[in-house]
Design a protein around this motif. Sequence first.
Motif, PDB file in Angstrom:
ATOM      1  N   ASP A 151      37.954  45.077  48.634  1.00 40.34           N
ATOM      2  CA  ASP A 151      38.143  46.156  49.607  1.00 40.34           C
ATOM      3  C   ASP A 151      38.276  45.611  51.025  1.00 40.34           C
ATOM      4  OD1 ASP A 151      37.986  48.215  47.689  1.00 40.34           O
ATOM      5  OD2 ASP A 151      35.804  48.095  47.694  1.00 40.34           O
ATOM      6  N   GLU A 152      37.545  44.534  51.320  1.00 46.14           N
ATOM      7  CA  GLU A 152      37.502  44.048  52.696  1.00 46.14           C
ATOM      8  C   GLU A 152      38.704  43.182  53.060  1.00 46.14           C
ATOM      9  OE1 GLU A 152      33.818  42.032  52.755  1.00 46.14           O
ATOM     10  OE2 GLU A 152      32.596  43.859  52.588  1.00 46.14           O
ATOM     11  N   LEU A 153      39.113  42.275  52.152  1.00 44.30           N
ATOM     12  CA  LEU A 153      40.164  41.305  52.489  1.00 44.30           C
ATOM     13  C   LEU A 153      41.427  41.443  51.648  1.00 44.30           C
ATOM     14  CD1 LEU A 153      37.995  38.094  53.094  1.00 44.30           C
ATOM     15  CD2 LEU A 153      38.819  39.772  54.758  1.00 44.30           C
ATOM     16  N   GLY A 154      41.337  42.108  50.493  1.00 46.37           N
ATOM     17  CA  GLY A 154      42.534  42.316  49.699  1.00 46.37           C
ATOM     18  C   GLY A 154      42.572  41.514  48.407  1.00 46.37           C
ATOM     19  N   LEU A 155      43.687  41.626  47.705  1.00 49.36           N
ATOM     20  CA  LEU A 155      43.824  41.079  46.360  1.00 49.36           C
ATOM     21  C   LEU A 155      43.706  39.560  46.305  1.00 49.36           C
ATOM     22  CD1 LEU A 155      44.541  41.285  43.344  1.00 49.36           C
ATOM     23  CD2 LEU A 155      46.958  41.327  44.009  1.00 49.36           C
ATOM     24  N   ILE A 156      44.524  38.860  47.059  1.00 50.13           N
ATOM     25  CA  ILE A 156      44.587  37.400  46.915  1.00 50.13           C
ATOM     26  C   ILE A 156      43.257  36.728  47.271  1.00 50.13           C
ATOM     27  CG2 ILE A 156      45.686  35.305  47.803  1.00 50.13           C
ATOM     28  CD1 ILE A 156      48.324  36.861  47.825  1.00 50.13           C
ATOM     29  N   PRO A 157      42.591  37.080  48.388  1.00 52.27           N
ATOM     30  CA  PRO A 157      41.265  36.502  48.638  1.00 52.27           C
ATOM     31  C   PRO A 157      40.263  36.819  47.531  1.00 52.27           C
ATOM     32  CG  PRO A 157      42.135  37.455  50.648  1.00 52.27           C
ATOM     33  CD  PRO A 157      43.051  37.885  49.544  1.00 52.27           C
ATOM     34  N   ALA A 158      40.351  38.038  46.962  1.00 50.87           N
ATOM     35  CA  ALA A 158      39.434  38.398  45.877  1.00 50.87           C
ATOM     36  C   ALA A 158      39.683  37.535  44.642  1.00 50.87           C
ATOM     37  CB  ALA A 158      39.591  39.873  45.534  1.00 50.87           C
ATOM     38  N   VAL A 159      40.954  37.285  44.324  1.00 55.78           N
ATOM     39  CA  VAL A 159      41.282  36.428  43.185  1.00 55.78           C
ATOM     40  C   VAL A 159      40.822  34.998  43.445  1.00 55.78           C
ATOM     41  CG1 VAL A 159      43.193  35.431  41.851  1.00 55.78           C
ATOM     42  CG2 VAL A 159      43.208  37.861  42.416  1.00 55.78           C
ATOM     43  N   GLN A 160      40.999  34.515  44.684  1.00 61.18           N
ATOM     44  CA  GLN A 160      40.557  33.159  45.019  1.00 61.18           C
ATOM     45  C   GLN A 160      39.040  33.029  44.881  1.00 61.18           C
ATOM     46  OE1 GLN A 160      42.342  33.070  48.912  1.00 61.18           O
ATOM     47  NE2 GLN A 160      44.102  31.854  48.229  1.00 61.18           N
ATOM     48  N   ALA A 161      38.303  34.053  45.325  1.00 66.31           N
ATOM     49  CA  ALA A 161      36.849  34.021  45.198  1.00 66.31           C
ATOM     50  C   ALA A 161      36.430  34.067  43.735  1.00 66.31           C
ATOM     51  CB  ALA A 161      36.233  35.196  45.966  1.00 66.31           C
ATOM     52  N   HIS A 162      37.109  34.912  42.949  1.00 71.19           N
ATOM     53  CA  HIS A 162      36.795  35.008  41.521  1.00 71.19           C
ATOM     54  C   HIS A 162      37.110  33.698  40.810  1.00 71.19           C
ATOM     55  CE1 HIS A 162      36.062  36.994  37.704  1.00 71.19           C
ATOM     56  NE2 HIS A 162      37.203  36.512  37.249  1.00 71.19           N
ATOM     57  N   ALA A 163      38.191  33.038  41.220  1.00 68.17           N
ATOM     58  CA  ALA A 163      38.556  31.746  40.620  1.00 68.17           C
ATOM     59  C   ALA A 163      37.487  30.694  40.897  1.00 68.17           C
ATOM     60  CB  ALA A 163      39.915  31.290  41.150  1.00 68.17           C
ATOM     61  N   ARG A 164      36.940  30.688  42.124  1.00 68.49           N
ATOM     62  CA  ARG A 164      35.876  29.737  42.446  1.00 68.49           C
ATOM     63  C   ARG A 164      34.638  29.995  41.586  1.00 68.49           C
ATOM     64  NH1 ARG A 164      37.877  30.524  47.775  1.00 68.49           N
ATOM     65  NH2 ARG A 164      36.336  32.163  48.173  1.00 68.49           N
ATOM     66  N   GLN A 165      34.277  31.268  41.434  1.00 68.85           N
ATOM     67  CA  GLN A 165      33.127  31.610  40.599  1.00 68.85           C
ATOM     68  C   GLN A 165      33.384  31.222  39.147  1.00 68.85           C
ATOM     69  OE1 GLN A 165      32.430  35.778  41.255  1.00 68.85           O
ATOM     70  NE2 GLN A 165      31.736  35.495  43.361  1.00 68.85           N
ATOM     71  N   PHE A 166      34.596  31.473  38.663  1.00 71.58           N
ATOM     72  CA  PHE A 166      34.962  31.124  37.294  1.00 71.58           C
ATOM     73  C   PHE A 166      34.848  29.618  37.083  1.00 71.58           C
ATOM     74  CE2 PHE A 166      38.139  29.903  34.107  1.00 71.58           C
ATOM     75  CZ  PHE A 166      37.841  30.761  33.066  1.00 71.58           C
ATOM     76  N   ASP A 167      35.321  28.855  38.063  1.00 77.81           N
ATOM     77  CA  ASP A 167      35.248  27.387  38.010  1.00 77.81           C
ATOM     78  C   ASP A 167      33.800  26.926  37.924  1.00 77.81           C
ATOM     79  OD1 ASP A 167      35.324  24.630  38.521  1.00 77.81           O
ATOM     80  OD2 ASP A 167      37.095  24.816  39.785  1.00 77.81           O
ATOM     81  N   ILE A 168      32.938  27.467  38.798  1.00 76.83           N
ATOM     82  CA  ILE A 168      31.533  27.058  38.830  1.00 76.83           C
ATOM     83  C   ILE A 168      30.812  27.484  37.560  1.00 76.83           C
ATOM     84  CG2 ILE A 168      29.340  27.425  40.022  1.00 76.83           C
ATOM     85  CD1 ILE A 168      30.998  27.764  42.622  1.00 76.83           C
ATOM     86  N   ARG A 169      31.075  28.697  37.109  1.00 74.92           N
ATOM     87  CA  ARG A 169      30.335  29.257  35.973  1.00 74.92           C
ATOM     88  C   ARG A 169      30.719  28.620  34.647  1.00 74.92           C
ATOM     89  NH1 ARG A 169      31.999  33.899  36.583  1.00 74.92           N
ATOM     90  NH2 ARG A 169      33.331  34.222  34.782  1.00 74.92           N
ATOM     91  N   THR A 170      31.996  28.272  34.476  1.00 72.88           N
ATOM     92  CA  THR A 170      32.483  27.820  33.171  1.00 72.88           C
ATOM     93  C   THR A 170      32.776  26.331  33.105  1.00 72.88           C
ATOM     94  OG1 THR A 170      34.820  28.207  33.711  1.00 72.88           O
ATOM     95  CG2 THR A 170      33.562  30.080  32.852  1.00 72.88           C
ATOM     96  N   GLY A 171      32.965  25.676  34.260  1.00 73.90           N
ATOM     97  CA  GLY A 171      33.363  24.276  34.257  1.00 73.90           C
ATOM     98  C   GLY A 171      34.841  24.075  34.025  1.00 73.90           C
ATOM     99  N   ILE A 172      35.614  25.179  33.929  1.00 75.11           N
ATOM    100  CA  ILE A 172      37.069  25.105  33.769  1.00 75.11           C
ATOM    101  C   ILE A 172      37.700  25.144  35.165  1.00 75.11           C
ATOM    102  CG2 ILE A 172      39.123  26.210  32.803  1.00 75.11           C
ATOM    103  CD1 ILE A 172      37.329  27.447  30.664  1.00 75.11           C
TER     104      ILE A 172
END
Length: 305
Positions: A151-172
């Motif tokens: 809501d605050e920054l939009g789609l692409i920043p949200a996807v980038q943040a989710h990708a970082r979390q996915f990387d940290i959480r899964t090791g992928i």
Amino acid sequence: MSENAPFDIVCRILRPSGEQRHIRCRGAVNRDDTGTPVRVVGTVEDVTDRTRADNQLRHAYAQLQDVTRHAAAAEENERRRIAREIHDELGQLLTAMRFQLTSLKKQRGAHAARDQSRDRDSRLNDLLDLSDSMLNHVRHLSTSLRPAILDELGLIPAVQAHARQFDIRTGIACDVVVDPALTDRPFDEATSSSVFRIIQELLTNVLRHAQAMAVTVSFASEGTTLTVTVHDNGSGIEPEQERHHHSFGLKGISERAALLGGTFAIGPSPVEGTAATLRIPMSVLFPASLPHPPHQEDHENPVGR
């Protein structure tokens, strides 16, 4: 006659009573040895009932799309509301609890017996650890329901943040590649939610099935189309899965893409692993040009219906 080809058209006719009917005319022009037209051979079929049924089916499908779109919007609004309440109300309570526990630990009596002091410290530390764990769970749940950054920054920043979390959480390893032409474009809110959910589901599928070590999410502007590709270097999709899309997740993605007027395809990548591609019209990315469900009107001479 000029093209020397068979014809197949549907026309509207008006009966003497004023009743409108639909007829399908099929036929061809017969010619003699010199190529001169000598006769027309064909059929005329009354297809009024079939045409009405087709129109009713198209209308019903358009209504279903409206209902599905409304349900998806309602779901996102409810997610947003729940995420806000969890973050604001429960998060504040847990923070206050942790503050009180920390204060209690600091204010414990200096004259307390050593054994009692150790026991009290142990319990307070356990409670502090528990409150920290609860706060982390609340933040994770709130983000899963509706990322505030969306809501605050939009789609692409949200996807980038989710990708970082996915990387940290899964090791992928998860990278996001963005076409510079899309960097500063304010995507429509409903479109952003749908695209974000699709990417979430695709990354979940990578984690569950792909046995991948790396995945790339790319955004590309191709003329009037936005192309989003999720490519992993895993074991690849089975041909049976590619043909039938039995997974409810993939079916849901296809339906979300259709509601945006776009398409979704998944299959083996030419290089390695699997590539899932979402294509949607650029026009749906902007609030002023959101499309309505298409209503297919009868044409005067539709060919080959």
